[in-house]
Design a protein around this motif. Sequence first.
Motif, PDB file in Angstrom:
ATOM      1  N   PRO A 490       0.846  -1.208   0.000  1.00  0.00           N
ATOM      2  CA  PRO A 490       0.000   0.000   0.000  1.00  0.00           C
ATOM      3  C   PRO A 490       0.875   1.250   0.000  1.00  0.00           C
ATOM      4  CG  PRO A 490      -0.709  -1.559   1.682  1.00  0.00           C
ATOM      5  CD  PRO A 490       0.607  -2.048   1.182  1.00  0.00           C
ATOM      6  N   SER A 491       0.285   2.360  -0.368  1.00  0.00           N
ATOM      7  CA  SER A 491       1.050   3.602  -0.460  1.00  0.00           C
ATOM      8  C   SER A 491       1.233   4.282   0.887  1.00  0.00           C
ATOM      9  CB  SER A 491       0.356   4.570  -1.419  1.00  0.00           C
ATOM     10  OG  SER A 491      -0.945   4.897  -0.941  1.00  0.00           O
ATOM     11  N   GLU A 492       0.630   3.749   1.959  1.00  0.00           N
ATOM     12  CA  GLU A 492       0.602   4.496   3.213  1.00  0.00           C
ATOM     13  C   GLU A 492       1.988   4.695   3.817  1.00  0.00           C
ATOM     14  OE1 GLU A 492      -0.843   2.535   6.805  1.00  0.00           O
ATOM     15  OE2 GLU A 492      -1.364   0.820   5.575  1.00  0.00           O
ATOM     16  N   ARG A 493       2.882   3.689   3.658  1.00  0.00           N
ATOM     17  CA  ARG A 493       4.209   3.838   4.250  1.00  0.00           C
ATOM     18  C   ARG A 493       4.973   4.975   3.566  1.00  0.00           C
ATOM     19  NH1 ARG A 493       8.144  -0.416   3.501  1.00  0.00           N
ATOM     20  NH2 ARG A 493       6.381  -1.644   2.735  1.00  0.00           N
ATOM     21  N   VAL A 494       4.970   4.978   2.230  1.00  0.00           N
ATOM     22  CA  VAL A 494       5.693   6.036   1.526  1.00  0.00           C
ATOM     23  C   VAL A 494       5.019   7.389   1.759  1.00  0.00           C
ATOM     24  CG1 VAL A 494       4.506   5.897  -0.732  1.00  0.00           C
ATOM     25  CG2 VAL A 494       6.916   6.556  -0.609  1.00  0.00           C
ATOM     26  N   GLU A 495       3.681   7.410   1.868  1.00  0.00           N
ATOM     27  CA  GLU A 495       2.989   8.672   2.148  1.00  0.00           C
ATOM     28  C   GLU A 495       3.352   9.206   3.525  1.00  0.00           C
ATOM     29  OE1 GLU A 495      -1.105   7.781   1.593  1.00  0.00           O
ATOM     30  OE2 GLU A 495      -0.974   7.721  -0.599  1.00  0.00           O
ATOM     31  N   ARG A 496       3.501   8.317   4.490  1.00  0.00           N
ATOM     32  CA  ARG A 496       3.886   8.758   5.831  1.00  0.00           C
ATOM     33  C   ARG A 496       5.319   9.293   5.817  1.00  0.00           C
ATOM     34  NH1 ARG A 496       3.075  11.500  10.215  1.00  0.00           N
ATOM     35  NH2 ARG A 496       4.002  10.622  12.111  1.00  0.00           N
ATOM     36  N   LEU A 497       6.219   8.624   5.112  1.00  0.00           N
ATOM     37  CA  LEU A 497       7.592   9.124   5.016  1.00  0.00           C
ATOM     38  C   LEU A 497       7.617  10.495   4.355  1.00  0.00           C
ATOM     39  CD1 LEU A 497       9.394   5.850   3.817  1.00  0.00           C
ATOM     40  CD2 LEU A 497       9.328   6.771   6.141  1.00  0.00           C
ATOM     41  N   GLN A 498       6.865  10.657   3.276  1.00  0.00           N
ATOM     42  CA  GLN A 498       6.811  11.945   2.588  1.00  0.00           C
ATOM     43  C   GLN A 498       6.182  13.015   3.469  1.00  0.00           C
ATOM     44  OE1 GLN A 498       4.560  10.638  -0.791  1.00  0.00           O
ATOM     45  NE2 GLN A 498       6.370  10.153  -2.023  1.00  0.00           N
ATOM     46  N   GLN A 499       5.160  12.641   4.230  1.00  0.00           N
ATOM     47  CA  GLN A 499       4.501  13.584   5.135  1.00  0.00           C
ATOM     48  C   GLN A 499       5.489  14.119   6.170  1.00  0.00           C
ATOM     49  OE1 GLN A 499       1.774  12.057   8.305  1.00  0.00           O
ATOM     50  NE2 GLN A 499       0.197  13.199   7.197  1.00  0.00           N
ATOM     51  N   ILE A 500       6.281  13.225   6.730  1.00  0.00           N
ATOM     52  CA  ILE A 500       7.249  13.638   7.748  1.00  0.00           C
ATOM     53  C   ILE A 500       8.303  14.551   7.134  1.00  0.00           C
ATOM     54  CG2 ILE A 500       9.082  12.809   9.274  1.00  0.00           C
ATOM     55  CD1 ILE A 500       7.373  10.286   9.705  1.00  0.00           C
ATOM     56  N   LEU A 501       8.852  14.160   5.978  1.00  0.00           N
ATOM     57  CA  LEU A 501       9.915  14.950   5.356  1.00  0.00           C
ATOM     58  C   LEU A 501       9.403  16.315   4.898  1.00  0.00           C
ATOM     59  CD1 LEU A 501      11.636  12.142   3.251  1.00  0.00           C
ATOM     60  CD2 LEU A 501      12.520  13.215   5.327  1.00  0.00           C
ATOM     61  N   ALA A 502       8.194  16.347   4.346  1.00  0.00           N
ATOM     62  CA  ALA A 502       7.649  17.623   3.872  1.00  0.00           C
ATOM     63  C   ALA A 502       7.384  18.588   5.022  1.00  0.00           C
ATOM     64  CB  ALA A 502       6.354  17.370   3.090  1.00  0.00           C
ATOM     65  N   GLY A 503       7.147  18.057   6.208  1.00  0.00           N
ATOM     66  CA  GLY A 503       6.861  18.898   7.363  1.00  0.00           C
ATOM     67  C   GLY A 503       8.098  19.442   8.064  1.00  0.00           C
ATOM     68  N   GLN A 504       9.280  19.088   7.587  1.00  0.00           N
ATOM     69  CA  GLN A 504      10.524  19.543   8.207  1.00  0.00           C
ATOM     70  C   GLN A 504      11.234  20.528   7.284  1.00  0.00           C
ATOM     71  OE1 GLN A 504      12.422  15.728   8.687  1.00  0.00           O
ATOM     72  NE2 GLN A 504      11.376  15.292  10.622  1.00  0.00           N
ATOM     73  N   GLU A 505      11.460  21.723   7.789  1.00  0.00           N
ATOM     74  CA  GLU A 505      12.172  22.706   6.980  1.00  0.00           C
ATOM     75  C   GLU A 505      13.616  22.283   6.789  1.00  0.00           C
ATOM     76  OE1 GLU A 505      13.237  27.504   7.006  1.00  0.00           O
ATOM     77  OE2 GLU A 505      11.810  26.671   8.451  1.00  0.00           O
ATOM     78  N   ARG A 506      14.249  21.802   7.847  1.00  0.00           N
ATOM     79  CA  ARG A 506      15.620  21.289   7.787  1.00  0.00           C
ATOM     80  C   ARG A 506      15.661  19.951   8.508  1.00  0.00           C
ATOM     81  NH1 ARG A 506      19.498  23.777   4.415  1.00  0.00           N
ATOM     82  NH2 ARG A 506      18.858  25.952   4.152  1.00  0.00           N
ATOM     83  N   THR A 507      16.071  18.917   7.811  1.00  0.00           N
ATOM     84  CA  THR A 507      16.081  17.563   8.360  1.00  0.00           C
ATOM     85  C   THR A 507      17.480  17.200   8.838  1.00  0.00           C
ATOM     86  OG1 THR A 507      14.302  16.870   6.888  1.00  0.00           O
ATOM     87  CG2 THR A 507      15.662  15.136   7.829  1.00  0.00           C
ATOM     88  N   SER A 508      17.556  16.617  10.020  1.00  0.00           N
ATOM     89  CA  SER A 508      18.834  16.167  10.584  1.00  0.00           C
ATOM     90  C   SER A 508      18.868  14.644  10.619  1.00  0.00           C
ATOM     91  CB  SER A 508      19.004  16.713  11.995  1.00  0.00           C
ATOM     92  OG  SER A 508      18.032  16.134  12.868  1.00  0.00           O
ATOM     93  N   LEU A 509      20.042  14.091  10.922  1.00  0.00           N
ATOM     94  CA  LEU A 509      20.128  12.640  11.102  1.00  0.00           C
ATOM     95  C   LEU A 509      19.249  12.191  12.258  1.00  0.00           C
ATOM     96  CD1 LEU A 509      23.824  11.436  10.555  1.00  0.00           C
ATOM     97  CD2 LEU A 509      21.878  11.319   8.999  1.00  0.00           C
ATOM     98  N   GLU A 510      19.140  13.023  13.291  1.00  0.00           N
ATOM     99  CA  GLU A 510      18.269  12.675  14.413  1.00  0.00           C
ATOM    100  C   GLU A 510      16.815  12.577  13.957  1.00  0.00           C
ATOM    101  OE1 GLU A 510      20.602  15.024  14.474  1.00  0.00           O
ATOM    102  OE2 GLU A 510      22.056  14.051  15.812  1.00  0.00           O
ATOM    103  N   ASP A 511      16.418  13.466  13.049  1.00  0.00           N
ATOM    104  CA  ASP A 511      15.070  13.396  12.504  1.00  0.00           C
ATOM    105  C   ASP A 511      14.862  12.100  11.720  1.00  0.00           C
ATOM    106  OD1 ASP A 511      14.324  15.934  13.475  1.00  0.00           O
ATOM    107  OD2 ASP A 511      15.203  16.921  11.720  1.00  0.00           O
ATOM    108  N   LEU A 512      15.879  11.697  10.957  1.00  0.00           N
ATOM    109  CA  LEU A 512      15.758  10.463  10.175  1.00  0.00           C
ATOM    110  C   LEU A 512      15.739   9.241  11.089  1.00  0.00           C
ATOM    111  CD1 LEU A 512      18.025  11.160   7.069  1.00  0.00           C
ATOM    112  CD2 LEU A 512      15.558  11.448   7.324  1.00  0.00           C
ATOM    113  N   ALA A 513      16.475   9.316  12.194  1.00  0.00           N
ATOM    114  CA  ALA A 513      16.424   8.216  13.159  1.00  0.00           C
ATOM    115  C   ALA A 513      15.023   8.098  13.750  1.00  0.00           C
ATOM    116  CB  ALA A 513      17.461   8.440  14.264  1.00  0.00           C
ATOM    117  N   ALA A 514      14.390   9.228  14.049  1.00  0.00           N
ATOM    118  CA  ALA A 514      13.016   9.207  14.560  1.00  0.00           C
ATOM    119  C   ALA A 514      12.050   8.690  13.505  1.00  0.00           C
ATOM    120  CB  ALA A 514      12.618  10.609  15.028  1.00  0.00           C
TER     121      ALA A 514
END
Length: 758
Positions: A490-514
Motif C-alpha cells: 500500500p502507499s501508506e508507508r511512503v505517504e507517511r515518510l513523505q509527510q514527515i519529510l515535507a513537514g521539516q524545513e531542515r532535516t537532521s540525522l536525528e530526525d531520520l532516526a526518529a
Amino acid sequence: MTATLGLRPFPFLLALLLLLGGCSALWPGEVDRQTRLASFPTEDLPLESAVTISWSAEMVPFIEAETDRDLAFSLGLVHAHLRGAQLGMLRRLSSGRLSETAGPLTSDIDHALRILDFGRAVDEIWAEMPQETRDWLQAFTHGLNHYQAQQTTPPPEAGLLALSDEPWTPQDLLRIGRMAGTDVNWLAYFALLGARGDPGFMELWQRTLEAGLNGTASFRQNTQTALLSEVLAGESRSGSNTVVVSPERSASGGALLAGDPHLGLFLPNLWLLAGIKSPSYHAVGMMVPGLPFVALGRTPAMAWSGTHMRAAGSDLYDVSGLPEEAFEVEETHIGQRFWFSAKREVRTTPFGPVITDAEMITNGADETLALRWVGHENTDELSAMLRAMRADTPESFREAFAGFGLSPQNMLFADTQGNIGQIMALVLPEREQFPPEDLVLDASDPSTHWQGLLDVRDLPWSLNPPEGFLASANNRPTEDGIKVGYFFSPSERVERLQQILAGQERTSLEDLAALQRDTRSLAAERLAAALLAAIDTLPESSEHEDFLSRLRGWDGDYAAHSPAPVAFELLLYHLLPQINGLGEEAGDDLAEVVNEWNFLVVFLERDLAAMPNAERKAALSRALAAAAEDAEDFETWGDMHRLRASHPLANAPVIGRFFTYGDWPIGGSRETPMKTAHGLTNERHSARYGSQSRFLADMADPDATWAVLFGGQDGWLGSAHFDDQIPLWLEGEYLQLPLTPEGVEAVTVQRQSLEPGR
C-alpha cells in the motif's frame, strides 16, 4: 507400509537425538570478544602483503589491505568467523538440503526448493563473469575455506544442525545470492493457485491486481507449506524503507540518506556490518553473509540503500500441452538425516521448472505449471555491486547496475556533490500484455512469451527532484511509461515518510532516526474512523463505550503504550470473516490472501457498505461484542504485540525454548515505517518480519555514518556480541561506521595484523 509405520515416532526420536547432539548449542558457554578473536587466524596466511583489521567494541571489523585480492580473502575470513554456522545453513537452504539437518520431515520442502532451483543459472553466470569479478569471488571463497580448514572448534550448533566442513565454491555463494533475491511475488502466486478454478477466482484475481499484496502473503499455519513460506519470505530481501534528502533541506548542508531493510526478525541477523579499504574499494555498511560486497552503505563519494521493487520478474505457464520431448527429467537424491535418502523427480521445460510436481507449492492446482523467473537468467549482481562501490557520480552509479537482476531494487542514492536520486536496478521481462488477464499463461500462445529483457538502462530514473527529497517503501511507482509490476505494498508507508519529510524545513540525522521508529499508520486511522462511524449507528454501541473510547480520536499510531490498536485489530479479526462469508469462527483459516492488509485498505469499507443493511448491522454487532470481550486481556498494544529475539531453532520441538533470548512489547504494525508485521489475531503474538536493521549517512561528514542491527555482529551462540545491539535497536541508537583513519582509530578497541606466509 513399513516406512510409514517407522516414521510415526519420528518427531520424538528427532527431539531426543537433537538433545543428545546439541548440548553445546543448548548450553553454550559465554564468550567475550577477546576470546572470540583469539581464534581468528593471523599468521602464515596466503596473502601478498600484511592486512590490518581494526575491531570496534561491538566486533565490527574495518579491514585495510594493500591489494584487492588480499581484501577479498580477508573478507572471506571475517564472514566465516562471524557467521560460519549461518553460512552453512544458507548453503543448505539455497541447495534444497534442509533434510540433511532436519531429517525426513522436510524432504518435501527440499523437493520444492530443488524445483525452484536457485542454482540453475550459476554455472553460466560464473563462466561469463568479468575476470576481475571472478578473481574477487575466488579470493573471498578461498578465505572462507582457509578459515574453515584451520578452525579447531566448530560452532556450538554444528552438531545439532549436522553441519559439515565441505569446501565452499563460488557457485555456492552465487546460489545464496539467488535465494536472497527470491521473487516475493511467488508467495502471492502460490497462495492464489489453490483458489484457481473456483467460481469466484477471476473476481479474486482482479481484486488482487487492484489491491496488490505486501510480499509476505500468509499460508495456512502449522503446515510444511507455512514453513516453506517462512524460508522464502524470511531469507529474501523483500521489503525496506529508504529516503534521501537534498542539501537544501538538510540541517548539516550535506545530502542525507536513511535506509532500513525488512527481513525476518530472527537471530543471527541477515546482515553484518563492516568497513573495507583497498586500492579499488573504500566503503562501510551492511553485507549479506556470504556475499562479498557492501549492499547498503557508503563510500567517500556516495551512499545508497534500496527497497524491493516488487517487480514482476516471474510468470506461470500452463505447459500441459507441450510435447513429451519438451520436458527434461532429472532424478534428484535428497539426503535425510536419521533416515534413508529420498529420490524425487525434477522436470524442466523451456518455460522453466515444473512447479506442480511439488504439491506444497501449488496447493493442488490441476494443470501442469512451469515457472519462468529472471533468477534463472544470466544476470550478474556481484559485478554490478563492485562497480557501484567504485562509482563517484550519479551517472556512473546508474551505469553500474547494468545487468543487475536480483533482487529488483528501487535504489536511492546521495553523494558528496549534493545530488540525490533514484534508479530502478532490475532486469524486467518485456511482455506484449501486462498485467495478464489470468494468473496462469498459455505456453502455446506466443503473445505470452517474453520478448526480451530490460535493465536499468531502459528504465526511467530521478535526479534532484524539486521537492528536495525522495522516499521509497515498496510502493507502486508513480513514473509513467513502463509497468514493472502489480503486487505492490500500500502507499501508506511512503505517504507517511513523505509527510514527515515535507513537514521539516531542515532535516537532521536525528530526525531520520526518529522517522525510522515512526509507528503511525495513515490507513489504520482512516479505517478506524470508518468502523467507529458504522458501529455508532448500532443501538447497543453505548453498552461498549469503554471499549470504543479506545478508538475515539486515534491517529493510527501503533505505539506500544497505546490501547487503541488493540481495539482496532480485534474488530478487524472478528469482522473480516463475516464480510467474506467465512463465518464467525473462521479464525486462522483466514490466513490467505484476503487476510492481506492491502485487501483491508482497499476493500473493507466498500464491502461493508455493499452488505444488506440488516446483515451489516448484525456483523458489526457480533464483531463488537466479541472484540470487547477479547480486549479485556490486553490493556495496551505492547501487551498484545511482542518482539521476540530468537534463533530459527526456537521453532523446533522440545528444544525450541533454549533458543529464545528475549521478549519485549513493541510498537508498529504491517505498514508503519517501523515495520513489525503480523497477521489478524485476537491473541498475544510476535512480529516475525520487519525492520531488521537501520542505516544513516550524512554526506557532509565522511565519519557520519551510523547503523544498528536487531541482534549483533557475531553469530556464535554464547558470544557477548550475539545480541548486544538489541538494546540499541530498541532505544533508537546506532553504531558509528567511520571512513577516515582518524574515525576508525577512535572506534577501534582491538587491532589484528594478518601476516603473509613465508
